[in-house]
Design a protein around this motif. Structure first.
Motif, PDB file in Angstrom:
ATOM      1  N   MET A   1      12.816 -13.013  -6.317  1.00  0.00           N
ATOM      2  CA  MET A   1      12.669 -12.300  -7.567  1.00  0.00           C
ATOM      3  C   MET A   1      13.643 -11.119  -7.589  1.00  0.00           C
ATOM      4  N   ARG A 211      17.656  -7.161   0.334  1.00  0.00           N
ATOM      5  CA  ARG A 211      17.165  -8.323   1.088  1.00  0.00           C
ATOM      6  C   ARG A 211      17.690  -9.615   0.505  1.00  0.00           C
ATOM      7  N   ASP A 381      -4.875 -14.584  10.736  1.00  0.00           N
ATOM      8  CA  ASP A 381      -5.520 -15.322   9.645  1.00  0.00           C
ATOM      9  C   ASP A 381      -4.579 -16.246   8.904  1.00  0.00           C
TER      10      ASP A 381
ATOM     11  N   SER B 265       8.655 -15.871   1.258  1.00  0.00           N
ATOM     12  CA  SER B 265       7.210 -15.953   1.124  1.00  0.00           C
ATOM     13  C   SER B 265       6.770 -15.221  -0.133  1.00  0.00           C
ATOM     14  N   THR B 267       4.675 -12.939  -0.296  1.00  0.00           N
ATOM     15  CA  THR B 267       4.615 -11.517   0.006  1.00  0.00           C
ATOM     16  C   THR B 267       5.968 -10.856  -0.233  1.00  0.00           C
ATOM     17  N   ARG B 268       7.040 -11.525   0.185  1.00  0.00           N
ATOM     18  CA  ARG B 268       8.348 -10.913   0.048  1.00  0.00           C
ATOM     19  C   ARG B 268       8.779 -10.857  -1.410  1.00  0.00           C
ATOM     20  N   GLU B 269       8.443 -11.878  -2.168  1.00  0.00           N
ATOM     21  CA  GLU B 269       8.813 -11.874  -3.583  1.00  0.00           C
ATOM     22  C   GLU B 269       8.117 -10.754  -4.333  1.00  0.00           C
ATOM     23  N   LEU B 270       6.987 -10.339  -3.819  1.00  0.00           N
ATOM     24  CA  LEU B 270       6.203  -9.322  -4.513  1.00  0.00           C
ATOM     25  C   LEU B 270       6.517  -7.908  -4.057  1.00  0.00           C
ATOM     26  N   ALA B 271       7.664  -7.753  -3.434  1.00  0.00           N
ATOM     27  CA  ALA B 271       8.023  -6.450  -2.862  1.00  0.00           C
ATOM     28  C   ALA B 271       7.862  -5.305  -3.847  1.00  0.00           C
ATOM     29  N   PRO B 274       3.177  -3.581  -6.004  1.00  0.00           N
ATOM     30  CA  PRO B 274       2.104  -3.336  -5.042  1.00  0.00           C
ATOM     31  C   PRO B 274       0.752  -3.922  -5.470  1.00  0.00           C
ATOM     32  N   LEU B 277       0.808  -7.508  -4.759  1.00  0.00           N
ATOM     33  CA  LEU B 277       1.023  -7.686  -3.323  1.00  0.00           C
ATOM     34  C   LEU B 277      -0.304  -7.637  -2.570  1.00  0.00           C
ATOM     35  N   ARG B 281      -1.752 -10.721  -0.535  1.00  0.00           N
ATOM     36  CA  ARG B 281      -1.919 -10.568   0.914  1.00  0.00           C
ATOM     37  C   ARG B 281      -3.357 -10.857   1.330  1.00  0.00           C
ATOM     38  N   GLU B 284      -3.877 -14.565   1.149  1.00  0.00           N
ATOM     39  CA  GLU B 284      -3.193 -15.242   2.255  1.00  0.00           C
ATOM     40  C   GLU B 284      -3.957 -15.068   3.563  1.00  0.00           C
ATOM     41  N   GLN B 285      -4.529 -13.872   3.723  1.00  0.00           N
ATOM     42  CA  GLN B 285      -5.289 -13.643   4.942  1.00  0.00           C
ATOM     43  C   GLN B 285      -6.582 -14.454   4.959  1.00  0.00           C
ATOM     44  N   ARG B 289      -2.436 -20.318   0.382  1.00  0.00           N
ATOM     45  CA  ARG B 289      -0.988 -20.179   0.271  1.00  0.00           C
ATOM     46  C   ARG B 289      -0.685 -19.999  -1.219  1.00  0.00           C
TER      47      ARG B 289
END
Lengths: 384, 400
Positions: A1, A211, A381, B265, B267-271, B274, B277, B281, B284-285, B289
């Motif tokens: 993104m 990144r 997890d 991932s 997570t990374r796309e949602l940098a 917040p 994110l 997260r 995912e935990q 997925r």
């Protein structure tokens, strides 16, 4: 993104997020600052109490105020150094309330004999505690505490104008002098918290773009280095073979045999392609019977890597004494980092920010000192 | 970096934040002084106090300029200008004080102390500890120092201003603590950044390598095996086409490395978001997925209350996927459609009958629909047994 230009021009800060949540390592400087503010506040309170002893009408209240101030800052510091969530709003509210009580007790301790409101240390410490809280809490929350401080300072000042020997000074002047310190520090803290969050959030946006660029560069490097062509005998033997067979348009018996040999070689080369297992580079021993390390989620692996690097960097640890054990059971997966040290407390202090980071990334993470060994245990997890 | 750690490594954000804080701090003390001084104009009848107020304006401008300039030389100059303004104010203020009937205040008079506090903060935003202390020290000697001079010139009794002296010492301590802490934090941040970048590099190379190996396995290896088992003689059309494709792709391996939907991932796309994110997260935990797409950054434009409601609704939706769908994958799509923002959570699981009174249906209705309707949004649920579930949430944008 990718971050759009519209987003970069109008950065809307995420709500309810503190600067430390975006930059947990800044807790190092925030904690140091807090300890100094606490020391200065307590020293200032003791000094002013002694210097203005003639204005004290009730020593029990004066002493209770000092004790209350120490307790309030003590609780604040304890929260800041805690391993779990740190200074939550609830925990800071307790600190603030206790310090506010100290301010009230300080004011009441000289009721009727207060010559100058400006000598009341309680009003200054109310402002200082807000300043120390700036990195830990949001601007909005600090705004609420500032408002409470201002109201409290106003009420105490008015109380003194009625009860003490300040009658010759206009009431508004007394209130302004009393309100100025908590209001100035409170508004300063709000501005600090908001601006710091803005700066760090902007940095985050910039990093996100970087990144993406790094990924593109890595991809280009991968292509330029012809890593695909280096797999097995692909570039040297397979490509010329395929090109020749395609060019002649006919498959001979020898070509069939050759194709079989090349296929076998390629199969072996693909199977031997190195899987990601660089965590082992940072420990004396990696115990990973279930081959979990290459399958960890990338964020979790980066967190562990940082913790291991920090342990290696500490003068209180020996790299050979660091062990990482990853265990996969029937219903759970977890890991343990062990590090032997002659001074476990010092080692823990060195790596505490990284242990906190582990706590942030893994749903459950605990640390404990067992004799001469520092243990960090965490649940896994998710897998990548 | 992978971990989404944004850090103020060079101290620029901290410096700017301190400049803002200093501006407010000085502003409040100066404003209080202006108001109090203004009150004394009708009380004392000394209209020259207005000139003193002009001095305070100069103090304010000088302090703000010193706090925000990047040049140390200019900061020194602005500090001296602020101190000159303070001297002017002190001359007028002390002059009036000695003329007013009644006991004359000493030079540690609160009306002089407050602008002195304001001047002392000029150094807090400097980009090095040395410069910070140098500016603060200059302000201390030139500010309160000139005030004492003005008081002496006007015949006001002199007194050491203990609170101002203590404030200077405290500021030196604060700035020193902040700088040493920042230095340690920068060291830790560099370590974490290095670890995250190394991880990022490893992960990217691993993905490229895996992708390339997978492609080779499915194409070249497959075709070599097919040739090994083929009858000798002219190549079939299928063999010819396969060889052409392999040779073309091997000539430009970039085509092999392009893998739609696997650029990083969730997570990374949602940098940059917040709010989402945290939701992703947590999911995912829990073992899900999540694929995230669309105009994700638009979530940052929502009002805080809307973001909170949306977060909770998404939590509930993803929890439903985990509890009831029978699959471990879900997708979140964000669509900006002014005046609203739409977020769809979908899965390809077992689905359910929307009209039936099941835990899943009731849970979605109570925990998602009610929550979103409360903030002026709407929710549509599409689900059929065996055909997955999609929850379409629309929330109002901040401006609407």
């Amino acid at each position: 993104m990718r971050v759009g230009r519209r987003s970069r021009r109008h950065v809307r800060l995420p709500s309810g997020v503190t600067a430390l949540e975006l930059d947990p390592l800044a807790a190092i400087s925030a904690r140091g600052f807090l300890v100094v503010v606490a020391g200065v506040s307590i020293a200032c309170a003791i000094g002013l109490t002694i210097a203005t002893a003639s204005q004290v009408s009730s020593w029990p209240l004066a002493i209770a105020a000092l004790v209350s101030l120490a307790v309030g800052f003590g609780w604040f510091i304890r929260s800041a150094f805690r391993f779990d969530l740190g200074v939550t709003n609830d925990r800071f509210a307790i600190s603030f309330a206790v310090i506010a009580i100290a301010a009230v007790l300080n004011s009441l301790s000289c009721l009727g004999t207060n010559a100058f409101v400006r000598d009341d240390w309680g009003l200054i410490t109310l402002g200082l505690v807000l300043m120390a809280a700036a990195p830990f809490r949001t601007s909005a929350e600090l705004g609420t505490y500032t408002a409470v401080s201002t109201v409290l300072a106003t009420m105490l000042a008015l109380l003194h104008t009625f009860m003490s020997a300040t009658a010759d000074v206009p009431r508004l002047v007394v209130v302004l002098v009393a309100v100025a310190p908590p209001l100035a520090f409170g508004l300063g803290a709000m501005a600090y918290a908001r601006q710091l969050l803005r700066g760090i959030y902007s940095e985050r946006l910039r990093q996100a773009e970087e990144r993406e660029q790094q990924l593109d560069e890595l991809r280009r490097t991968f292509v330029d280095d012809d890593v695909v062509g280096e797999i097995g005998s692909l570039r040297a033997e397979i490509v010329p073979f395929l090109a020749r067979v395609r060019g002649q348009g006919v498959l001979t018996v020898d070509d069939r045999v050759r194709a079989g040999v090349l296929a076998q070689n390629l199969q072996t080369a693909i199977s031997e392609s190195r899987r990601l297992d660089s965590l082992g580079d940072h420990v004396g021993e990696l115990i990973d019977e279930s081959d979990l390390a290459p399958r960890l989620h990338e964020d979790d692996r980066a967190t562990l890597r940082a913790l291991l690097i920090a342990l290696n960097a500490s003068e209180h640890a020996r790299p050979d004494d660091i062990t990482l054990e990853l265990i996969e059971g029937e219903s759970s997966r977890f890991g343990v980092v062990r590090c032997a040290s002659a001074d476990v407390r010092a080692l823990r202090a060195d790596v505490l920010p990284f242990i906190r980071m582990t706590r942030l990334m893994f749903r459950r993470a605990e640390e404990q000192s067992a004799g001469t060994v520092l243990l960090v245990q965490f649940d896994i997890d998710r897998l990548g | 970096m992978t971990l989404q750690i944004a850090a103020d490594i060079d101290g620029l954000a901290t410096s700017r934040a301190l400049a803002k804080a200093g501006t407010w701090l000085a502003g409040v003390f100066l404003a209080a002084t202006v108001v109090i001084s203004g009150l004394f104009i009708p009380v004392t009848g000394h209209s020259e106090i207005v000139y003193g107020l002009a001095g305070l304006v100069i103090v304010g401008l000088g302090v703000v300029a010193a706090l925000h300039t990047a040049s140390f030389g200019r900061a020194l100059l602005y500090t001296l200008i602020a101190c000159a303004g303070l001297y002017g104010f002190a001359l007028v203020s002390a002059g009036v004080s000695v003329q007013v009937p009644g006991p004359t205040p000493a030079s540690d008079y609160v009306l002089l102390s407050m602008p002195e506090f304001a001047v002392l903060v000029v150094g807090i935003s400097a980009r090095s500890l040395g410069k910070s202390i140098a500016l603060g020290t200059l302000a201390f000697f030139a500010g309160p120092g000139l005030v004492q001079l003005a008081a002496w010139q006007q015949g006001m009794p002199l007194a050491v201003d203990v609170p101002v002296l203590c404030s200077y010492l405290a500021l030196v301590l604060f700035v020193t603590a902040l700088w040493f802490g920042r230095r340690d934090a920068a060291r830790g941040t560099a370590l974490m950044s290095g670890a995250a970048l190394a991880e990022e590099r490893d992960v990217a190379l691993e993905r490229f390598s895996t992708r390339a190996s997978s492609w080779l396995h499915d194409t070249v290896l497959h075709d070599l095996n097919a040739l090994a088992m083929a009858e000798p003689g002219p190549l079939t059309l299928a063999h010819t086409q396969a060889l052409d494709r392999d040779l073309a792709n091997l000539a430009d391996v970039r085509l092999i490395l392009d893998e739609p939907g696997r650029s990083g991932s969730a997570t990374r796309e949602l940098a940059t978001v917040p709010a989402l994110l945290a939701v992703v997260r947590a999911a995912e935990q829990s073992g899900l997925r999540i694929r995230v797409g669309g105009d994700v950054a638009a979530v940052n434009d929502l009002a805080p209350a809307v973001v909170t409601a949306l977060e909770r609704a998404l939590d509930e939706c993803l929890d439903n996927v985990l509890q009831h769908s029978g699959v471990r994958e879900a997708e979140i799509s964000v669509m900006s459609s002014p005046p609203g923002l739409s977020v769809m959570v979908s899965d390809s699981g077992s689905g359910f009958d929307v009209d039936a009174i099941t835990d899943q249906a009731v849970g979605l209705r109570v925990d998602v629909v009610d929550r979103i309707v409360e903030i002026g949004g709407s929710v549509q649920i599409w689900a059929r047994p065996g055909a997955g579930t999609a929850v379409f949430i629309t929330v109002p944008e901040a401006s609407s």
